[in-house]
Design a protein around this motif. Structure first.
Motif, mmCIF file in Angstrom:
data_model
loop_
_atom_site.group_PDB
_atom_site.id
_atom_site.type_symbol
_atom_site.label_atom_id
_atom_site.label_comp_id
_atom_site.label_asym_id
_atom_site.label_seq_id
_atom_site.Cartn_x
_atom_site.Cartn_y
_atom_site.Cartn_z
ATOM 1 N N LEU A 1 2.338 3.886 -8.449
ATOM 2 C CA LEU A 1 2.513 4.882 -7.397
ATOM 3 C C LEU A 1 3.856 5.583 -7.549
ATOM 4 O O LEU A 1 4.885 4.957 -7.773
ATOM 5 C CB LEU A 1 2.444 4.186 -6.031
ATOM 6 C CG LEU A 1 2.663 5.063 -4.796
ATOM 7 C CD1 LEU A 1 1.458 5.964 -4.568
ATOM 8 C CD2 LEU A 1 2.925 4.181 -3.573
ATOM 9 N N MET A 2 3.831 6.897 -7.401
ATOM 10 C CA MET A 2 5.030 7.725 -7.433
ATOM 11 C C MET A 2 5.020 8.605 -6.192
ATOM 12 O O MET A 2 3.999 9.212 -5.863
ATOM 13 C CB MET A 2 5.032 8.594 -8.693
ATOM 14 C CG MET A 2 6.264 9.464 -8.868
ATOM 15 S SD MET A 2 6.100 10.574 -10.314
ATOM 16 C CE MET A 2 5.060 11.874 -9.587
ATOM 17 N N SER B 1 1.827 11.436 -2.668
ATOM 18 C CA SER B 1 1.795 10.345 -3.639
ATOM 19 C C SER B 1 0.868 10.699 -4.792
ATOM 20 O O SER B 1 -0.108 11.425 -4.616
ATOM 21 C CB SER B 1 1.315 9.048 -2.970
ATOM 22 O OG SER B 1 -0.049 9.158 -2.580
ATOM 23 N N ASP B 2 1.195 10.178 -5.953
ATOM 24 C CA ASP B 2 0.338 10.293 -7.128
ATOM 25 C C ASP B 2 0.547 9.056 -7.979
ATOM 26 O O ASP B 2 1.568 8.358 -7.861
ATOM 27 C CB ASP B 2 0.675 11.556 -7.942
ATOM 28 C CG ASP B 2 0.059 12.809 -7.344
ATOM 29 O OD1 ASP B 2 -1.147 13.033 -7.567
ATOM 30 O OD2 ASP B 2 0.770 13.561 -6.644
ATOM 31 N N TYR B 3 -0.429 8.788 -8.835
ATOM 32 C CA TYR B 3 -0.315 7.681 -9.784
ATOM 33 C C TYR B 3 -0.063 8.287 -11.158
ATOM 34 O O TYR B 3 -0.910 8.989 -11.712
ATOM 35 C CB TYR B 3 -1.589 6.831 -9.764
ATOM 36 C CG TYR B 3 -1.746 6.069 -8.477
ATOM 37 C CD1 TYR B 3 -1.200 4.789 -8.326
ATOM 38 C CD2 TYR B 3 -2.398 6.644 -7.386
ATOM 39 C CE1 TYR B 3 -1.323 4.095 -7.131
ATOM 40 C CE2 TYR B 3 -2.526 5.953 -6.186
ATOM 41 C CZ TYR B 3 -1.985 4.679 -6.060
ATOM 42 O OH TYR B 3 -2.099 3.999 -4.877
ATOM 43 N N VAL B 4 1.133 8.040 -11.675
ATOM 44 C CA VAL B 4 1.606 8.713 -12.890
ATOM 45 C C VAL B 4 2.059 7.670 -13.900
ATOM 46 O O VAL B 4 2.589 6.615 -13.532
ATOM 47 C CB VAL B 4 2.758 9.684 -12.547
ATOM 48 C CG1 VAL B 4 3.321 10.341 -13.807
ATOM 49 C CG2 VAL B 4 2.274 10.756 -11.565
ATOM 50 N N ILE B 5 1.864 7.959 -15.174
ATOM 51 C CA ILE B 5 2.235 7.023 -16.245
ATOM 52 C C ILE B 5 3.739 6.797 -16.268
ATOM 53 O O ILE B 5 4.538 7.737 -16.174
ATOM 54 C CB ILE B 5 1.758 7.553 -17.608
ATOM 55 C CG1 ILE B 5 0.223 7.537 -17.671
ATOM 56 C CG2 ILE B 5 2.338 6.710 -18.756
ATOM 57 C CD1 ILE B 5 -0.332 8.166 -18.932
ATOM 58 N N THR C 1 0.828 -1.198 0.000
ATOM 59 C CA THR C 1 0.000 0.000 0.000
ATOM 60 C C THR C 1 0.867 1.255 0.000
ATOM 61 O O THR C 1 2.039 1.218 0.415
ATOM 62 C CB THR C 1 -0.895 0.033 1.238
ATOM 63 O OG1 THR C 1 -0.062 0.166 2.407
ATOM 64 C CG2 THR C 1 -1.738 -1.231 1.347
ATOM 65 N N PRO C 2 0.304 2.391 -0.415
ATOM 66 C CA PRO C 2 1.054 3.653 -0.319
ATOM 67 C C PRO C 2 1.526 3.931 1.110
ATOM 68 O O PRO C 2 2.654 4.393 1.309
ATOM 69 C CB PRO C 2 0.041 4.689 -0.798
ATOM 70 C CG PRO C 2 -0.859 3.940 -1.721
ATOM 71 C CD PRO C 2 -0.982 2.570 -1.107
#
Length: 233
Positions: free
Chosen positions: A45-46, A56-60, A10-11
């Motif tokens: 997750l980044m 945190s962010d979800y980035v390509i 998990t984050p």
């Protein structure tokens, strides 16, 4: 290089492993689908720092310039540490977009009897890995260009070179914080990336099923990390 990795926790787990305060709402809610076979083009997750706090962010996973996007060229997924700072292509990201991509390990391939054989690489102490990344993502800013990240890579050290000659820059938590800090001078960030990556002796690796070779969101499961014999795979 790094062409696939595992991000099954998990984050909040990764944030706590970095030593972050996880009492905020960002780390508390939401279901997490474990990802055992993260491939380029997906949005894992980044982690990044914003005003001194971990976010945190979800980035390509993948980056290309507007011109390359127009020409439908394949995005870059890795950046050589030797060129990320000095080369014009990634320099703006190195200066303003240093991030961490957390995970449990990554995959590399060898060629065995004419077939691609995947290997899973993880820390011997089973601690999470924090891969240095760079991105053109800018929090709170509306962007009209494609947004993505790449993983910073270096030459493989002794031993791991028989799996692949490139590997991600993997940092300990203290160095990961400094890497992400926008206040860290570029020269210091370059020093971290070039000299503070965990040595090959800190890792172990084993063959895994060729199922890993299929880059498909549905091709997911902890069984993909299980060691296998080279026969009958």
């Amino acid at each position: 290089m790094c062409g696939r990795f595992e991000q099954s926790e998990t984050p909040g787990y990764y944030a706590r492993a970095l030593g972050a305060d996880t009492h905020g709402l960002e780390w508390q809610g939401g279901d997490n689908i474990p990802k055992y076979n993260v491939s380029p083009g997906s949005s894992p997750l980044m982690l990044h720092r914003l005003q001194g706090t971990l976010h945190s962010d979800y980035v390509i996973w993948g980056y290309r310039t507007p011109k390359e996007a127009e020409e439908k060229k394949r995005p870059w997924i890795n950046a050589r540490v030797e060129k990320a700072l000095t080369g014009r292509y990634f320099r703006h990201m190195f200066q303003e977009g240093r991030v961490i991509i957390p995970g449990g390990g990554w995959f590399e391939w060898t060629l065995e009897q004419g077939r691609k054989q995947p290997w899973y690489i993880t820390r011997k102490d089973r601690a999470p890995i924090f891969m240095a990344g760079i991105t053109n993502f800018r929090p709170g800013i509306q962007q009209v260009v494609e947004v993505g990240f790449v993983i910073v890579t270096e030459d493989s050290g002794s031993g791991m070179v028989d799996i692949h000659d490139r590997r991600p820059v993997v940092l300990e938590p203290e160095d990961a914080w400094r890497w992400m800090d926008p206040e860290t001078p570029v020269e210091e960030a370059a020093h971290i990336a070039q000299s503070r990556s965990l040595p090959s002796e800190e890792f172990m690796w084993w063959r895994v099923s060729r199922e890993v070779n299929r880059a498909d969101p549905g091709n997911n499961g902890k069984h993909l990390l299980a060691p296998i014999n080279c026969e009958g795979n």
